[in-house]
Design an enzyme around this catalytic site. Structure first.
Site, PDB file in Angstrom:
ATOM      1  N   TYR A   9       3.999   6.789  10.083  1.00  0.00           N
ATOM      2  CA  TYR A   9       3.125   5.514   9.698  1.00  0.00           C
ATOM      3  C   TYR A   9       3.910   4.578   8.858  1.00  0.00           C
ATOM      4  O   TYR A   9       3.767   3.475   9.198  1.00  0.00           O
ATOM      5  CB  TYR A   9       1.934   6.167   8.783  1.00  0.00           C
ATOM      6  CG  TYR A   9       0.814   5.005   8.502  1.00  0.00           C
ATOM      7  CD1 TYR A   9      -0.271   5.201   9.567  1.00  0.00           C
ATOM      8  CD2 TYR A   9       0.926   4.127   7.564  1.00  0.00           C
ATOM      9  CE1 TYR A   9      -1.124   4.275   9.353  1.00  0.00           C
ATOM     10  CE2 TYR A   9      -0.139   3.190   7.527  1.00  0.00           C
ATOM     11  CZ  TYR A   9      -1.239   3.159   8.374  1.00  0.00           C
ATOM     12  OH  TYR A   9      -2.199   2.175   8.254  1.00  0.00           O
ATOM     13  N   PRO A  64      -4.165   0.448  18.534  1.00  0.00           N
ATOM     14  CA  PRO A  64      -3.724  -0.138  17.305  1.00  0.00           C
ATOM     15  C   PRO A  64      -3.921   0.925  16.093  1.00  0.00           C
ATOM     16  O   PRO A  64      -3.807   0.693  14.970  1.00  0.00           O
ATOM     17  CB  PRO A  64      -4.781  -1.243  16.983  1.00  0.00           C
ATOM     18  CG  PRO A  64      -5.881  -0.926  17.966  1.00  0.00           C
ATOM     19  CD  PRO A  64      -5.254  -0.302  19.009  1.00  0.00           C
ATOM     20  N   LYS A 108       1.264  -0.076  14.987  1.00  0.00           N
ATOM     21  CA  LYS A 108       2.599  -0.094  15.259  1.00  0.00           C
ATOM     22  C   LYS A 108       2.776  -1.442  16.179  1.00  0.00           C
ATOM     23  O   LYS A 108       4.282  -1.603  16.506  1.00  0.00           O
ATOM     24  CB  LYS A 108       2.880   1.245  16.254  1.00  0.00           C
ATOM     25  CG  LYS A 108       2.986   2.385  15.466  1.00  0.00           C
ATOM     26  CD  LYS A 108       4.173   2.375  14.536  1.00  0.00           C
ATOM     27  CE  LYS A 108       3.829   3.395  13.499  1.00  0.00           C
ATOM     28  NZ  LYS A 108       4.276   2.975  12.154  1.00  0.00           N
ATOM     29  N   HIS A 136       0.782  -1.200   0.031  1.00  0.00           N
ATOM     30  CA  HIS A 136       0.054   0.132  -0.049  1.00  0.00           C
ATOM     31  C   HIS A 136       0.802   1.212  -0.115  1.00  0.00           C
ATOM     32  O   HIS A 136       1.602   1.340   0.830  1.00  0.00           O
ATOM     33  CB  HIS A 136      -0.834  -0.156   1.349  1.00  0.00           C
ATOM     34  CG  HIS A 136      -1.947  -0.986   1.109  1.00  0.00           C
ATOM     35  ND1 HIS A 136      -3.317  -0.702   1.690  1.00  0.00           N
ATOM     36  CD2 HIS A 136      -2.232  -1.800   0.406  1.00  0.00           C
ATOM     37  CE1 HIS A 136      -4.083  -1.554   1.390  1.00  0.00           C
ATOM     38  NE2 HIS A 136      -3.666  -2.371   0.507  1.00  0.00           N
ATOM     39  N   TYR A 144      -9.318   5.597   7.392  1.00  0.00           N
ATOM     40  CA  TYR A 144      -9.523   5.756   8.761  1.00  0.00           C
ATOM     41  C   TYR A 144     -10.635   7.102   8.912  1.00  0.00           C
ATOM     42  O   TYR A 144     -10.554   7.917   7.976  1.00  0.00           O
ATOM     43  CB  TYR A 144      -8.235   6.535   9.309  1.00  0.00           C
ATOM     44  CG  TYR A 144      -7.130   5.523   9.422  1.00  0.00           C
ATOM     45  CD1 TYR A 144      -6.764   5.107  10.892  1.00  0.00           C
ATOM     46  CD2 TYR A 144      -6.317   4.906   8.423  1.00  0.00           C
ATOM     47  CE1 TYR A 144      -5.879   4.105  11.014  1.00  0.00           C
ATOM     48  CE2 TYR A 144      -5.396   3.960   8.773  1.00  0.00           C
ATOM     49  CZ  TYR A 144      -4.883   3.582  10.067  1.00  0.00           C
ATOM     50  OH  TYR A 144      -3.963   2.665  10.253  1.00  0.00           O
TER      51      TYR A 144
END
Length: 398
Positions: free
Chosen positions: A387, A295, A299, A75, A203
């Protein structure tokens, strides 16, 4: 009592313990894995599914990347949905070519277990009454397995046995300090054999609460809803879950949402937790035994992998170069990375979730911060760098 001798006794057969075992095996270092649960239980646990590039590189070094390369989904971006509008964060463009790979922890665990079986390495599953001893001087581990009492004499103990494990619990309270934040909500997650609603993760920040649209493959999806800690799984039928998720999505995503029966459904509380230090004489803590992150920042598994990168490097250096430098610096190096990941995970959680008793002022400030991040190249770059995973500091396997 049967007495065994090895160099490293690894407590716990999750991804951290298995990955450490594989790296030590590749380096020719004797070790034993001791696990309280059954192999079937360990291989079936549903956990995280996003790997940083440094974690992928470490799995390649361990020689367990064949299925990952075949089935993992690279991704290059994520989407953030707020106030009904989706904003794409181009991870690859903002981080000079880095990306993440979606690959379920269940599959990763199976890959590591299969590699261990093929190499005929020693593992004790369903071990009872596991105890660690003498880790400040002459470490050894005792346990019972199939009615036989065992003692394992070793040079080092690797505590990869999770948040509720025996290793951290065995450290004298005066020698350890913990930091913790418990969040007033949980994530209700379901796994379903339906195609993902989008090609990249979404998200969701909404007035109804946070949501996350994720996947494990092109035909299996993983979705989450923010729910009160008082909710029970049995309160949520599949239909109620899909209805609520739909209400938190934008019109386009809602139209592409495919629903179906859940394979797995659970509610996970969210917490931030760190242990300092992560080394106690000749015993090391790694993964969830030393730290927990919410979550939201993806990580947890990656922090476990970075611990193992430092720990495996330190142990290999000790046995091949007769140097204890990596061992002495293990806790400090790990914690530098841990606290940065804790900060990012806390920030993402705070930014995207609704909190009880949140004032209108607090909500406006949060919306303004998110608007800044999404409208600024600098803000997006900060999010993207964290990220995809920050670089390792100092000497590690990578």
């Amino acid at each position: 009592m049967e007495v065994l001798t090895t160099k490293v006794a690894i407590i716990g057969s999750g991804p951290a313990g298995l990955l450490l075992g594989q790296l030590l095996y590749k380096a020719g270092i004797e070790h034993i894995i001791i696990e309280q649960r059954s192999a079937d239980y360990v291989s079936a646990r549903i956990r995280a599914g996003i790997l940083e590039q440094v974690s992928v590189d470490l799995l390649t070094q361990a020689g367990v990347d064949q299925h990952l390369n075949q089935q993992g989904l690279p991704h290059s971006g994520i989407e953030i949905l707020t106030q009904g509008i989706k904003h794409r964060i181009d991870l690859t463009a903002l981080t000079q070519g880095k990306q993440v790979v979606v690959y379920g922890q269940t599959e990763l665990t199976k890959d590591l277990m299969q590699a261990r079986t093929q190499a005929e390495l020693s593992s004790f599953y369903e071990a009872q009454d596991v105890q660690v001893h003498g880790f400040y001087d002459m470490p050894f581990v005792t346990f019972e397995h199939h009615g036989i009492q065992y003692r394992v004499n070793c040079d080092f103990i690797a505590g990869c046995d999770g948040y509720h494990g025996v290793c951290r619990a065995s450290v004298p309270k005066e020698n350890i300090k913990t930091f913790e934040k418990v969040y007033p909500f949980g994530w209700l997650g379901i796994l379903a054999d339906v195609p993902p609603v989008a090609e990249e993760l979404i998200y969701v920040q909404s007035d109804r609460g946070f949501a996350l649209c994720s996947m494990r493959s092109k035909t299996r999806s993983r979705y989450y809803l923010q729910v009160p800690l008082t909710d029970k799984v049995e309160d949520w039928s599949d239909q109620r879950f899909w209805d609520e998720l739909s209400k938190r999505l934008d019109d386009e995503s809602r139209q592409h949402l495919v629903t179906g029966p859940s394979i797995e459904k659970s509610i996970a509380p969210l917490r931030s937790f760190v242990t300092e230090p992560m080394r106690f004489g000749k015993m090391f803590l790694a993964g969830d035994a030393a730290h927990i992150v919410p979550p939201t920042g993806a990580k947890g598994l990656n922090l476990a992998a970075s611990d193992i990168a430092y720990l495996s490097s330190a142990l290999i250096e000790f046995y091949t170069e007769a140097s204890a430098q990596g061992i002495e610096q293990y806790s400090e190096k790990c914690l530098q990375r841990v606290w940065k990941a804790e900060r990012f995970s806390w920030w993402m959680t705070h930014l995207l979730h609704r909190f009880e008793n949140e004032s209108e002022f607090d909500l406006k400030i949060k919306q303004a911060e998110l608007a800044y991040v999404l409208g600024s190249v600098a803000g997006q770059t900060t999010l993207a760098e964290n990220y995809v995973g920050l670089a390792y500091e100092g000497k590690a396997m990578l």
